[in-house]
Design a protein around this motif. Structure first.
Motif, PDB file in Angstrom:
ATOM      1  N   MET A  30       0.876  -1.091   0.094  1.00 55.99           N
ATOM      2  CA  MET A  30      -0.125  -0.089  -0.185  1.00 55.99           C
ATOM      3  C   MET A  30       0.742   1.300  -0.084  1.00 55.99           C
ATOM      4  N   LYS A  31       0.656   2.138  -0.965  1.00 59.06           N
ATOM      5  CA  LYS A  31       1.465   3.249  -1.188  1.00 59.06           C
ATOM      6  C   LYS A  31       0.860   4.446  -0.625  1.00 59.06           C
ATOM      7  N   ALA A  32       1.814   5.569   0.039  1.00 60.51           N
ATOM      8  CA  ALA A  32       1.244   6.470   0.656  1.00 60.51           C
ATOM      9  C   ALA A  32       2.229   7.722   0.134  1.00 60.51           C
ATOM     10  N   GLY A  85       5.550  10.255   8.357  1.00 63.79           N
ATOM     11  CA  GLY A  85       6.343   9.247   7.598  1.00 63.79           C
ATOM     12  C   GLY A  85       6.787   8.068   8.438  1.00 63.79           C
ATOM     13  N   GLN A  86       7.155   8.309   9.809  1.00 64.93           N
ATOM     14  CA  GLN A  86       7.676   7.303  10.431  1.00 64.93           C
ATOM     15  C   GLN A  86       6.308   6.621  10.760  1.00 64.93           C
ATOM     16  N   LEU A  87       5.376   7.112  11.207  1.00 67.85           N
ATOM     17  CA  LEU A  87       4.140   6.516  11.578  1.00 67.85           C
ATOM     18  C   LEU A  87       3.573   5.588  10.518  1.00 67.85           C
ATOM     19  N   LEU A  88       3.503   6.357   9.388  1.00 68.71           N
ATOM     20  CA  LEU A  88       2.885   5.255   8.168  1.00 68.71           C
ATOM     21  C   LEU A  88       4.051   4.114   7.910  1.00 68.71           C
ATOM     22  N   THR A  89       4.896   4.156   8.012  1.00 68.17           N
ATOM     23  CA  THR A  89       6.098   3.294   7.725  1.00 68.17           C
ATOM     24  C   THR A  89       6.025   2.270   8.886  1.00 68.17           C
ATOM     25  N   LEU A 132       2.937   0.800   5.551  1.00 70.48           N
ATOM     26  CA  LEU A 132       2.696   1.595   4.131  1.00 70.48           C
ATOM     27  C   LEU A 132       4.410   1.841   3.528  1.00 70.48           C
ATOM     28  N   ASP A 133       4.166   1.830   2.431  1.00 70.81           N
ATOM     29  CA  ASP A 133       5.444   2.398   1.566  1.00 70.81           C
ATOM     30  C   ASP A 133       5.305   3.960   1.450  1.00 70.81           C
TER      31      ASP A 133
END
Length: 428
Positions: A1-3, A26-30, A34-35
């Motif tokens: 899943m890309k973000a 960015g840290q949270l999504l990673t 998520l990419d």
């Protein structure tokens, strides 16, 4: 899943405001699996906002935008999205009532511009913001999801945790996702830790598991990341790596957690042993005491401190003799030793710790260059000082001094044989 992340605001482009939101998101999504493929920082330009968000949504499954939701003329995000999605602007009565009550409570006049805060788009789900006046918005458009959030960091973080996270976690239920485990060390450099202590991790890194070393003035955080369809599956991949690191690094590890701090780890040991501490600071200007008391409940063990920046205060408040200062100088072993002992006696604590040095960028000499620091330690059993030479950067020198001082105390409490970074104690 890309973000993708879109940070909106002229203040970000010209350097008035540092874009901490993007790194946090960015840290949270990673960590959530998520990419994160791109971060865009753009100004308050309606056409640029429209085009950037449109292209991001066409490329990615999830887009997070921050900023541009305020009540003033330069906040154009909602207008840009209205045009992009050909939507209508409507007033959300629950948001309007909340904003009015907030202004009434603060005894602030409610103006027309504040009224616009309650305007939302009819194709959006409102993400109610209890921490401020600008609600967040959630869109399902262009075969993508878009979260539109305020730029104020604590408001953005609240909405990300409480509203946005649950939404994209639902989307990830049937997909493979990533999780990270953070092991935290202190008092050792990144290269020494990696090369001499932990060694080659290749035999333990299977099925896409990765390791990253994240250094800071307060220590090195080791991030172990892997992917799977369940927490159990991911942990099976991460555990062999973590077990190896624990075996090799041992007491150099102060604990686990992305947010774990050295001051928390030290506080835990002081509380466990029911011991108290006092600080005597010169070059750190109160940073050591401040860092110790960043931890809730630190009054259990932190009794107080003295910022003795001038020699006069060292004499008057810490009873450092004028002859010692004249003979050895303020940045010296004898002064550091006396500061640590005398502050403990003054506050009646089990431990006294001191710091005296040349923070820079000026004031250095051939014998005592910028970055020279003496750190003193006193307890009934041990009385010693450590000498180190850091950098020419003032803030880094202060932070590193605080880190070494705290880690020194932690190691004494744990009866460790070595001092931070291999420094040798010079005994009283």
């Amino acid at each position: 899943m890309k973000a993708e992340i879109v940070s909106i605001g002229n203040e970000l482009l010209i350097g008035d405001t540092v874009n901490t939101n993007a790194s946090w998101i960015g840290q949270l999504l990673t960590e959530e699996g998520l990419d994160v493929t791109a971060v865009h920082t753009i100004g308050d330009d309606l056409e640029v906002v429209k085009e950037t968000i449109r292209r991001s949504m066409e490329r990615s499954d999830l887009v997070i935008s921050t900023g541009g939701l305020g009540p003033t003329h330069d906040d154009v995000t909602k207008k840009a999205l209205q045009e992009l999605f050909d939507a209508e602007m409507v007033v959300d009565e629950s948001v309007l009532n909340f904003v009015k009550k907030m202004f009434e409570k603060r005894n602030i006049p409610f103006t027309k511009s504040n009224y616009h805060q309650a305007e939302v788009l009819n194709n959006a789900e409102v993400l109610f913001n209890t921490q401020g006046t600008a609600p967040g918005l959630w869109f399902e458009e262009l075969n993508s999801s878009l979260a539109v959030l305020p730029g104020v960091p604590f408001e953005m973080k609240h909405l990300m945790r409480e509203k946005v996270l649950p939404k994209f976690r639902e989307k990830l239920q049937n997909q493979e996702y990533r999780r990270s485990r953070y092991l935290v060390t202190a008092g050792i450099g990144e290269s020494t830790l990696s090369d001499s202590i932990i060694g080659d991790l290749a035999p333990f890194l299977q099925n896409g598991t990765t390791v990253a070393y994240l250094p800071s003035p307060y220590g090195v955080r080791i991030r172990i990341t892997s992917a799977g369809r369940s927490v159990e599956e991911i942990e099976q991949k991460i555990s062999p790596v973590a077990d190896h690191i624990y075996e090799k690094a041992g007491s150099l590890l102060i604990g686990e957690g992305k947010e774990l701090s050295l001051s928390e780890a030290l506080g835990k040991e002081l509380r466990k042993k029911e011991m108290t501490i006092a600080t005597a600071e010169s070059c750190t200007g109160g940073l050591l005491s401040s860092t110790l008391t960043d931890v809730p409940g630190s009054s259990d063990y932190t009794m107080g401190g003295i910022i003795a920046y001038s020699n006069n205060i060292k004499e008057q408040e810490l009873n450092i003799s004028a002859s010692t200062l004249e003979k050895h100088g303020a940045v010296s072993k004898p002064v550091a030793l006396q500061m640590a002992r005398n502050v403990a006696e003054k506050f009646g604590t089990d431990i006294g710790v001191s710091a005296t040095g040349i923070a820079g960028p000026g004031g250095g000499t051939e014998d005592k260059p910028v970055g020279t620091v003496w750190i003193g330690f006193w307890s009934e059993e041990k009385h010693f000082a450590l000498k180190t030479i850091f950098t020419k950067d003032r803030l880094q020198n202060k932070e590193r001094t605080v880190a070494v001082a705290m880690e020194t105390v932690r190691r004494v409490l744990l009866d460790m044989e070595t001092m931070p970074y291999g420094l040798e104690p010079e005994w009283a």
